[in-house]
Design a protein around this motif. Structure first.
Motif, PDB file in Angstrom:
ATOM      1  N   PRO A 128       0.751  -1.144  -0.137  1.00 51.86           N
ATOM      2  CA  PRO A 128      -0.097  -0.125  -0.063  1.00 51.86           C
ATOM      3  C   PRO A 128       0.787   1.343  -0.076  1.00 51.86           C
ATOM      4  CG  PRO A 128      -1.068  -1.747   1.458  1.00 51.86           C
ATOM      5  CD  PRO A 128       0.157  -2.239   0.955  1.00 51.86           C
ATOM      6  N   ASP A 129       2.103   1.284   0.604  1.00 60.37           N
ATOM      7  CA  ASP A 129       2.925   2.383   0.440  1.00 60.37           C
ATOM      8  C   ASP A 129       3.514   2.512  -0.757  1.00 60.37           C
ATOM      9  OD1 ASP A 129       5.003   0.614   0.602  1.00 60.37           O
ATOM     10  OD2 ASP A 129       5.741   1.207   2.715  1.00 60.37           O
ATOM     11  N   GLY A 130       3.227   1.653  -1.682  1.00 58.96           N
ATOM     12  CA  GLY A 130       4.197   1.947  -3.042  1.00 58.96           C
ATOM     13  C   GLY A 130       5.490   1.497  -3.076  1.00 58.96           C
ATOM     14  N   THR A 131       6.151   0.940  -2.139  1.00 59.83           N
ATOM     15  CA  THR A 131       7.658   0.652  -2.346  1.00 59.83           C
ATOM     16  C   THR A 131       7.807  -0.695  -2.352  1.00 59.83           C
ATOM     17  OG1 THR A 131       7.597   0.611   0.058  1.00 59.83           O
ATOM     18  CG2 THR A 131       7.924   2.836  -0.921  1.00 59.83           C
ATOM     19  N   THR A 132       7.790  -1.612  -1.267  1.00 63.02           N
ATOM     20  CA  THR A 132       8.177  -2.979  -1.435  1.00 63.02           C
ATOM     21  C   THR A 132       6.910  -3.704  -2.202  1.00 63.02           C
ATOM     22  OG1 THR A 132       7.099  -3.229   0.647  1.00 63.02           O
ATOM     23  CG2 THR A 132       9.482  -2.696   0.752  1.00 63.02           C
ATOM     24  N   PHE A 133       7.440  -4.891  -2.726  1.00 65.74           N
ATOM     25  CA  PHE A 133       6.757  -5.864  -3.427  1.00 65.74           C
ATOM     26  C   PHE A 133       5.658  -6.598  -2.407  1.00 65.74           C
ATOM     27  CE2 PHE A 133       9.737  -5.867  -6.740  1.00 65.74           C
ATOM     28  CZ  PHE A 133       8.895  -5.517  -7.916  1.00 65.74           C
ATOM     29  N   ARG A 134       4.559  -6.975  -2.895  1.00 62.85           N
ATOM     30  CA  ARG A 134       3.457  -7.907  -2.073  1.00 62.85           C
ATOM     31  C   ARG A 134       4.427  -9.193  -2.097  1.00 62.85           C
ATOM     32  NH1 ARG A 134      -1.810  -7.031  -5.342  1.00 62.85           N
ATOM     33  NH2 ARG A 134      -2.462  -8.789  -4.383  1.00 62.85           N
ATOM     34  N   ALA A 135       3.896 -10.027  -1.145  1.00 64.55           N
ATOM     35  CA  ALA A 135       4.486 -11.320  -0.701  1.00 64.55           C
ATOM     36  C   ALA A 135       4.407 -12.141  -2.184  1.00 64.55           C
ATOM     37  CB  ALA A 135       3.996 -11.973   0.219  1.00 64.55           C
ATOM     38  N   ALA A 136       5.093 -13.034  -2.391  1.00 67.37           N
ATOM     39  CA  ALA A 136       5.037 -13.880  -3.612  1.00 67.37           C
ATOM     40  C   ALA A 136       3.793 -14.569  -3.744  1.00 67.37           C
ATOM     41  CB  ALA A 136       6.294 -14.894  -3.642  1.00 67.37           C
ATOM     42  N   PRO A 137       3.253 -15.207  -2.639  1.00 67.81           N
ATOM     43  CA  PRO A 137       1.770 -15.883  -2.867  1.00 67.81           C
ATOM     44  C   PRO A 137       0.736 -15.097  -3.356  1.00 67.81           C
ATOM     45  CG  PRO A 137       2.871 -16.486  -0.926  1.00 67.81           C
ATOM     46  CD  PRO A 137       3.891 -15.450  -1.321  1.00 67.81           C
ATOM     47  N   GLU A 138       1.082 -13.771  -2.823  1.00 67.96           N
ATOM     48  CA  GLU A 138      -0.291 -12.701  -3.337  1.00 67.96           C
ATOM     49  C   GLU A 138       0.194 -12.398  -4.635  1.00 67.96           C
ATOM     50  OE1 GLU A 138      -0.729  -9.333  -0.727  1.00 67.96           O
ATOM     51  OE2 GLU A 138       0.370 -10.148   0.815  1.00 67.96           O
ATOM     52  N   LEU A 139       1.379 -12.192  -4.989  1.00 74.08           N
ATOM     53  CA  LEU A 139       1.722 -12.033  -6.529  1.00 74.08           C
ATOM     54  C   LEU A 139       1.222 -12.994  -7.270  1.00 74.08           C
ATOM     55  CD1 LEU A 139       4.973 -10.274  -6.326  1.00 74.08           C
ATOM     56  CD2 LEU A 139       2.896  -9.175  -6.880  1.00 74.08           C
ATOM     57  N   ALA A 140       1.554 -14.248  -7.132  1.00 67.93           N
ATOM     58  CA  ALA A 140       1.104 -15.522  -7.748  1.00 67.93           C
ATOM     59  C   ALA A 140      -0.602 -15.521  -7.902  1.00 67.93           C
ATOM     60  CB  ALA A 140       1.532 -16.590  -7.279  1.00 67.93           C
ATOM     61  N   GLU A 141      -1.243 -15.211  -6.873  1.00 66.56           N
ATOM     62  CA  GLU A 141      -2.639 -15.250  -6.996  1.00 66.56           C
ATOM     63  C   GLU A 141      -3.095 -13.956  -7.595  1.00 66.56           C
ATOM     64  OE1 GLU A 141      -6.332 -15.247  -3.820  1.00 66.56           O
ATOM     65  OE2 GLU A 141      -4.502 -14.759  -3.124  1.00 66.56           O
ATOM     66  N   ARG A 142      -2.541 -12.931  -7.712  1.00 65.99           N
ATOM     67  CA  ARG A 142      -2.969 -11.629  -8.352  1.00 65.99           C
ATOM     68  C   ARG A 142      -2.779 -12.137 -10.076  1.00 65.99           C
ATOM     69  NH1 ARG A 142      -0.187  -6.669 -11.005  1.00 65.99           N
ATOM     70  NH2 ARG A 142      -2.355  -5.569 -11.561  1.00 65.99           N
ATOM     71  N   PHE A 143      -1.688 -12.436 -10.366  1.00 58.64           N
ATOM     72  CA  PHE A 143      -1.485 -12.901 -11.887  1.00 58.64           C
ATOM     73  C   PHE A 143      -2.269 -14.077 -12.294  1.00 58.64           C
ATOM     74  CE2 PHE A 143       2.942 -10.676 -10.768  1.00 58.64           C
ATOM     75  CZ  PHE A 143       2.469  -9.665 -11.551  1.00 58.64           C
ATOM     76  N   ALA A 144      -2.693 -15.004 -11.315  1.00 62.54           N
ATOM     77  CA  ALA A 144      -3.427 -16.068 -11.824  1.00 62.54           C
ATOM     78  C   ALA A 144      -4.805 -15.728 -12.174  1.00 62.54           C
ATOM     79  CB  ALA A 144      -3.351 -17.363 -10.944  1.00 62.54           C
ATOM     80  N   SER A 145      -5.362 -14.752 -11.507  1.00 63.89           N
ATOM     81  CA  SER A 145      -6.602 -14.212 -11.581  1.00 63.89           C
ATOM     82  C   SER A 145      -6.691 -13.357 -12.848  1.00 63.89           C
ATOM     83  CB  SER A 145      -7.087 -13.236 -10.565  1.00 63.89           C
ATOM     84  OG  SER A 145      -6.166 -11.882 -10.541  1.00 63.89           O
ATOM     85  N   LEU A 146      -5.517 -13.075 -13.569  1.00 67.66           N
ATOM     86  CA  LEU A 146      -5.426 -12.324 -14.871  1.00 67.66           C
ATOM     87  C   LEU A 146      -4.971 -13.531 -16.169  1.00 67.66           C
ATOM     88  CD1 LEU A 146      -3.332  -9.435 -13.762  1.00 67.66           C
ATOM     89  CD2 LEU A 146      -6.010  -9.463 -14.430  1.00 67.66           C
ATOM     90  N   GLY A 147      -4.821 -14.824 -15.665  1.00 63.40           N
ATOM     91  CA  GLY A 147      -4.573 -15.675 -16.517  1.00 63.40           C
ATOM     92  C   GLY A 147      -3.034 -16.139 -16.902  1.00 63.40           C
ATOM     93  N   ALA A 148      -2.327 -15.360 -15.971  1.00 61.17           N
ATOM     94  CA  ALA A 148      -0.877 -15.431 -15.869  1.00 61.17           C
ATOM     95  C   ALA A 148      -0.243 -16.561 -15.035  1.00 61.17           C
ATOM     96  CB  ALA A 148      -0.128 -14.040 -15.834  1.00 61.17           C
ATOM     97  N   THR A 149      -0.089 -17.588 -15.487  1.00 61.90           N
ATOM     98  CA  THR A 149       0.286 -18.639 -14.445  1.00 61.90           C
ATOM     99  C   THR A 149       1.767 -19.266 -15.300  1.00 61.90           C
ATOM    100  OG1 THR A 149      -0.635 -20.310 -15.589  1.00 61.90           O
ATOM    101  CG2 THR A 149      -1.792 -19.373 -13.751  1.00 61.90           C
ATOM    102  N   ALA A 150       2.593 -19.848 -14.329  1.00 59.24           N
ATOM    103  CA  ALA A 150       3.571 -20.608 -14.795  1.00 59.24           C
ATOM    104  C   ALA A 150       3.611 -21.542 -15.985  1.00 59.24           C
ATOM    105  CB  ALA A 150       4.393 -21.448 -13.640  1.00 59.24           C
TER     106      ALA A 150
END
Length: 279
Positions: A204-226
């Motif tokens: 939320p503060d716009g600096t550090t990355f979200r945790a890897a599981p959160e990012l994976a979930e976000r991208f999976a919702s967009l169709g972007a998986t491994a």
């Protein structure tokens, strides 16, 4: 190997024997050079790298930040002390875009060990890290670029990938929809591309990355998986590199369309989709 490193982890490595080369890649779109900021305060031993001259070619039909001449890029990296057998850590003012561009180019050019300091200079200082105004004189490095280690998309490749795979548009949603276009010739997006603002990859503060599981979930919702074929573009291949970095953290390989919207939209013959849907 993780593509990012925390301030605490970096401090530990700098206290060890195999210390990484530090690249200060502070940069702001359309703004003045960040070199004065670097000269005022930077991580000890860090060398300033100018994104617009060392990490990009001359703006033109290929986009605002096309690939740099490989020889120019190699010279800049060796002048900064980059070696093939020594890890590299890039950082910037905290947004992560400049550092991600350096990370992507070095990885694309064949360097095996490059990471981005998560949160940049602000995270380093928040963790109690030292800064200095002493300008280092690094020993010349030996890194020789061997392009092709990371996948790269042309305009034609991006159009085809949008039809058969997942092409993520890393710009702000308003630019994707075509509601506004403050920089390029026309607003909208590549037909078939999915809106995926880079700003949603960070805390939320716009600096550090979200945790890897959160990012994976976000991208999976967009169709972007491994197991999907994934590509990324943005305005000119800078924030898009940050998106590729976020995907790497999530365990999803992705190709970058470096020319991005600045190249795509420059040709009136290329189709443009507008609105919230891929089109």
């Amino acid at each position: 190997m993780n593509a990012i490193i925390t301030a605490t982890e970096l401090a530990s490595e700098l206290a060890g024997s195999a210390t990484p080369v530090l690249l200060d890649v502070r940069w702001q779109l359309g703004g003045p050079s960040s070199r004065p900021d670097y000269e005022a305060a930077h991580l000890p031993g860090a060398v300033f790298v100018d994104l617009d001259t060392a990490l990009a070619g001359t703006a033109g039909p290929a986009g605002r930040h096309p690939l740099p001449d490989v020889a120019v890029f190699g010279d800049a990296m060796r002048a900064a002390g980059v070696r093939a057998d020594r890890p590299v850590v890039a950082y910037d003012g905290g947004l992560g875009w400049g550092a991600a561009r350096a990370w992507w180019l070095l990885r694309w050019a064949g360097h095996p060990d490059v990471r981005v300091l998560d949160g940049g200079l602000s995270a380093w200082q928040a963790a109690g890290g030292e800064v200095t105004d002493t300008i280092p004189v690094p020993q010349p490095g030996d890194f020789r670029p061997a392009p092709g280690a990371l996948p790269l998309l042309t305009a034609k490749d991006a159009a085809e990938l949008a039809r058969r795979g997942v092409l993520l548009d890393a710009r702000a949603a308003a630019r994707y929809r075509g509601d506004v276009e403050p920089i390029d010739r026309i607003g909208g997006h590549i037909p078939g591309a999915v809106s995926a603002p880079t700003t949603e990859n960070v805390s939320p503060d716009g600096t550090t990355f979200r945790a890897a599981p959160e990012l994976a979930e976000r991208f999976a919702s967009l169709g972007a998986t491994a197991d999907a074929e994934v590509g990324v573009y943005c305005g000119s291949g800078v924030s898009g590199a940050h998106q590729v970095l976020a995907l790497a953290v999530a365990g999803v390989p992705a190709a970058l369309y470096v020319g991005s919207w600045s190249e795509w939209s420059a040709d009136p013959a290329r189709p443009v989709a507008r609105g919230p849907q891929p089109g």
